[in-house]
Write an enzyme that holds these catalytic residues in place. Structure first.
Site, PDB file in Angstrom:
ATOM      1  N   ILE A 159       0.814  -1.218   0.000  1.00  0.00           N
ATOM      2  CA  ILE A 159       0.000   0.000   0.000  1.00  0.00           C
ATOM      3  C   ILE A 159       0.847   1.267   0.000  1.00  0.00           C
ATOM      4  O   ILE A 159       0.386   2.321  -0.395  1.00  0.00           O
ATOM      5  CB  ILE A 159      -1.026   0.058   1.167  1.00  0.00           C
ATOM      6  CG1 ILE A 159      -0.330  -0.104   2.511  1.00  0.00           C
ATOM      7  CG2 ILE A 159      -2.124  -0.966   0.967  1.00  0.00           C
ATOM      8  CD1 ILE A 159      -1.220   0.318   3.668  1.00  0.00           C
ATOM      9  N   LYS A 160       2.079   1.155   0.458  1.00  0.00           N
ATOM     10  CA  LYS A 160       2.926   2.351   0.386  1.00  0.00           C
ATOM     11  C   LYS A 160       4.382   1.948   0.276  1.00  0.00           C
ATOM     12  O   LYS A 160       4.890   1.154   1.053  1.00  0.00           O
ATOM     13  CB  LYS A 160       2.712   3.228   1.629  1.00  0.00           C
ATOM     14  CG  LYS A 160       3.702   4.370   1.751  1.00  0.00           C
ATOM     15  CD  LYS A 160       3.014   5.728   1.869  1.00  0.00           C
ATOM     16  CE  LYS A 160       3.985   6.877   1.992  1.00  0.00           C
ATOM     17  NZ  LYS A 160       4.549   7.337   0.714  1.00  0.00           N
ATOM     18  N   GLY A 206       7.478   3.626   0.892  1.00  0.00           N
ATOM     19  CA  GLY A 206       8.069   4.838   1.442  1.00  0.00           C
ATOM     20  C   GLY A 206       9.553   4.879   1.134  1.00  0.00           C
ATOM     21  O   GLY A 206      10.076   4.002   0.448  1.00  0.00           O
ATOM     22  N   ALA A 207      10.203   5.907   1.667  1.00  0.00           N
ATOM     23  CA  ALA A 207      11.626   6.041   1.427  1.00  0.00           C
ATOM     24  C   ALA A 207      12.369   4.947   2.169  1.00  0.00           C
ATOM     25  O   ALA A 207      13.337   4.394   1.686  1.00  0.00           O
ATOM     26  CB  ALA A 207      12.097   7.397   1.904  1.00  0.00           C
ATOM     27  N   GLU A 208      11.887   4.630   3.357  1.00  0.00           N
ATOM     28  CA  GLU A 208      12.655   3.778   4.234  1.00  0.00           C
ATOM     29  C   GLU A 208      12.094   2.372   4.291  1.00  0.00           C
ATOM     30  O   GLU A 208      12.833   1.409   4.467  1.00  0.00           O
ATOM     31  CB  GLU A 208      12.611   4.397   5.639  1.00  0.00           C
ATOM     32  CG  GLU A 208      13.709   3.963   6.514  1.00  0.00           C
ATOM     33  CD  GLU A 208      13.299   3.975   7.968  1.00  0.00           C
ATOM     34  OE1 GLU A 208      14.116   3.563   8.783  1.00  0.00           O
ATOM     35  OE2 GLU A 208      12.159   4.377   8.288  1.00  0.00           O
ATOM     36  N   ALA A 209      10.779   2.261   4.190  1.00  0.00           N
ATOM     37  CA  ALA A 209      10.141   0.966   4.362  1.00  0.00           C
ATOM     38  C   ALA A 209       8.984   0.811   3.387  1.00  0.00           C
ATOM     39  O   ALA A 209       8.418   1.795   2.917  1.00  0.00           O
ATOM     40  CB  ALA A 209       9.622   0.839   5.798  1.00  0.00           C
ATOM     41  N   ASP A 233       9.923  12.229  13.752  1.00  0.00           N
ATOM     42  CA  ASP A 233       9.506  12.460  12.360  1.00  0.00           C
ATOM     43  C   ASP A 233       8.047  12.897  12.331  1.00  0.00           C
ATOM     44  O   ASP A 233       7.212  12.286  11.674  1.00  0.00           O
ATOM     45  CB  ASP A 233       9.716  11.186  11.538  1.00  0.00           C
ATOM     46  CG  ASP A 233       9.563  11.435  10.036  1.00  0.00           C
ATOM     47  OD1 ASP A 233       9.582  12.616   9.623  1.00  0.00           O
ATOM     48  OD2 ASP A 233       9.421  10.462   9.287  1.00  0.00           O
TER      49      ASP A 233
END
Lengths: 336, 222
Positions: free
Chosen positions: B13-14, B16-19, B130
């Site tokens: 579903i996403k 992200g930059a990190e995960a 964050d």
């Protein structure tokens, strides 16, 4: 109405150690990009000495630029200058030259934001249209992207700039700035010979990062490890941090281009890291060409044409330099 | 029964930059599988160190946040070697979307509630690390959940608290530039209500100091 290619803007850059003059056509052709750099005898930039240098070379650099471009002063449409951010004495020297030229030639003056100019020249030279930009230099480290009328800052250093981090460490390690070989480049060469990763602080806070602790820790490690290994470890840590922050901005904005600009853009290792994250997010990666990576007059000239065409000129009495003029305080109406 | 459910129900579903976040099921409950993917741009040793550290610390901080009175997803399982966390799926809009569509008054109450929650964390020595409006979700029952504690830490220092709120302010400025000021004011009033006016004033001062320390800020003294 004159043809865009026969309208010219002269740009003056003097925010730090480089004094540069560039000439751009309104169509986006760079006709000249000349500069002369102040090299400190020891330590970092001494603002007053840098300003003295700029005043001394201004006339020669101006003549060189005009003659390279083959354009006469009276053919110019406007004079752009770097109005900030930067070092006060340096900026004022460039601004003085710009005001004198504009008044003498009776043409408009255009104050340009130095950071915006780094982004615009990068876009012009690489063809990027709407990138997430990492602008990393001796005085700036920020991740920006265009959003509703301005370049917004999505991440930045909480203390010192990436180039400053490398320079300070380099001086601690006994490296000296040489003509044609900045300290950052010397560190890059040494780092290529390093093999062992020495543990150093890795400080990412949200989309921001902190580099000052890294310099201190890396300098202390010079006692225990070879210079090559520490250079390697410093680069790996510092570049991983800026790359992580850039990737976060890329994921957040979902843009499809990444642009690397500013003096540190010359570093191949940093380029390689950013190329990896760009590929992972299906984004096109581009790096500003070397002659436009460091501070230069061409970027001011080109950004000057953009501002001028959108009616943004700077009356002499409003042309005072702005030492801390943030990129996100500047309207950029030329972007649709 | 500790294998990750990779049935067809699992979907990304996403990214992200990190995960990467996968929506899946965990023993018949809807779950989020958060996988910190290896980052090939950085040295393997540094990469492993960063991913393991964040995978271990994130669930710990989420647990402590609950003790502090801040809602966070339940943790179902942690698998450090695979940098994977399986946790409760919180259904509901991100604050990013909510703020953009809410009325001025509703925005104010949402931001005040965010401020209250940040104060609860800080009071217990927790730093989110964050704080963006993407990392705050409102569940259907109205509860505000904080997620993504990957960059968080335990820290009682004023400096850390100042940076935490400075980051939220910056996130509001870049993502909600049309009305960030009223939002941040509301955040600070909620923050002050929980942590006390004296402490809130100190943190507020700290935020200004952090901003002045940054490069090229007009407020900075020459």
């Amino acid at each position: 109405m004159k043809n865009l290619e026969s309208k010219y803007c002269l740009g003056i850059e003097s925010s730090a150690d480089d004094f540069g003059i560039g000439l751009a056509t309104f169509g986006g052709e760079i006709l000249a990009n000349k500069s002369d750099s102040y090299i400190p005898t020891e330590g970092g930039i001494h603002p007053r000495e840098a300003a003295r240098h700029h005043a001394e070379v201004a006339d020669t650099v101006l003549q060189e630029a005009l003659s390279k471009a083959g354009v006469k002063a009276k053919e110019l449409t406007c004079i752009a200058f770097s109005q900030g951010p930067g070092l006060g004495p340096s900026l004022r020297t460039g601004a003085t030259v710009a005001r004198a030229l504009a008044s003498y030639l009776k043409i408009p003056l255009v104050g340009v934001n130095h950071s915006v100019a780094h982004i615009e020249i990068g876009k012009l030279q690489t063809g990027a249209t709407d990138p997430v930009t990492l602008y990393a230099s001796g005085g700036n480290t920020m991740v920006t992207a265009y959003e509703s009328g301005r370049y917004r800052v999505f991440g930045e250093t909480l203390d010192i700039a990436l180039g400053n981090c490398l320079d300070v460490f380099g001086r601690e390690a006994g490296l000296k700035t040489k003509k044609g070989l900045p300290i950052g480049a010397a560190i890059e060469q040494l780092a290529a010979k390093g093999e062992k990763l020495v543990p150093l602080p890795y400080v990412v806070k949200g989309m921001d990062l902190s580099l000052s602790g890294l310099v201190t820790a890396a300098s202390a490690q010079l006692q225990n490890h070879s210079l090559e290994d520490v250079c390697f470890s410093l680069q790996e840590h510092a570049f991983s941090m800026v790359t992580e922050v850039t990737e976060r901005a890329l994921a957040h904005t979902e843009k499809k281009q990444v642009l690397l600009t500013g003096g540190v853009a010359a570093n191949k290792r940093l380029q390689a890291m950013l190329a990896v994250i760009s590929a992972e997010h299906d984004a096109q990666f581009s790096v500003v060409p070397l002659q436009y990576a460091t501070d230069n007059g061409a970027m001011i000239a080109w950004t000057g044409t953009l501002a001028y065409r959108h009616g943004l000129t700077t009356p002499i009495d409003e042309s005072i330099v702005k030492l801390r003029w943030r990129v996100d305080k500047v309207d950029v109406p030329w972007i649709q | 029964m500790d294998t990750i459910d990779k049935t067809p129900k699992t979907r990304l579903i996403k990214k992200g930059a990190e995960a990467s976040l996968f929506l899946s099921e965990w023993h018949n409950r809807r779950a989020i599988i958060k996988v910190r993917i290896p980052k090939s741009y950085r040295p393997a040793a540094l990469d492993m160190q960063i991913r393991s550290y964040r995978t271990v610390h994130e669930p710990q901080l989420m647990h402590e946040a609950k003790t502090a009175g801040v809602a966070t997803p339940l943790i179902y399982m942690v698998k450090v070697p695979e940098s994977t966390i399986i946790m409760q799926y919180i259904e509901g809009p991100q604050m990013k979307t909510l703020l953009n569509s809410a009325s001025k008054q509703h925005r104010r109450s949402l931001c005040t509630e965010i401020g209250r929650n940040v104060a609860r964390l800080h009071k217990d020595g927790l730093i989110h690390g964050d704080l963006t409006t993407s990392n705050i979700i409102q569940a259907p029952d109205g509860t505000i959940y904080f997620v993504d504690f990957g960059l968080g830490e335990k820290n009682m220092e004023l400096e850390a608290q100042g940076v935490d709120l400075h980051l939220l302010k910056r996130a509001l400025q870049s993502t909600h530039f049309g009305f960030w000021e009223e939002c941040f004011q509301a955040v600070m009033s909620g923050y002050s209500a929980v942590i006390g006016e004296v402490q809130a004033e100190k943190v507020y001062e700290k935020i200004s100091e952090i901003e002045r320390r940054g490069r090229y800020v007009e407020e900075r003294k020459q």
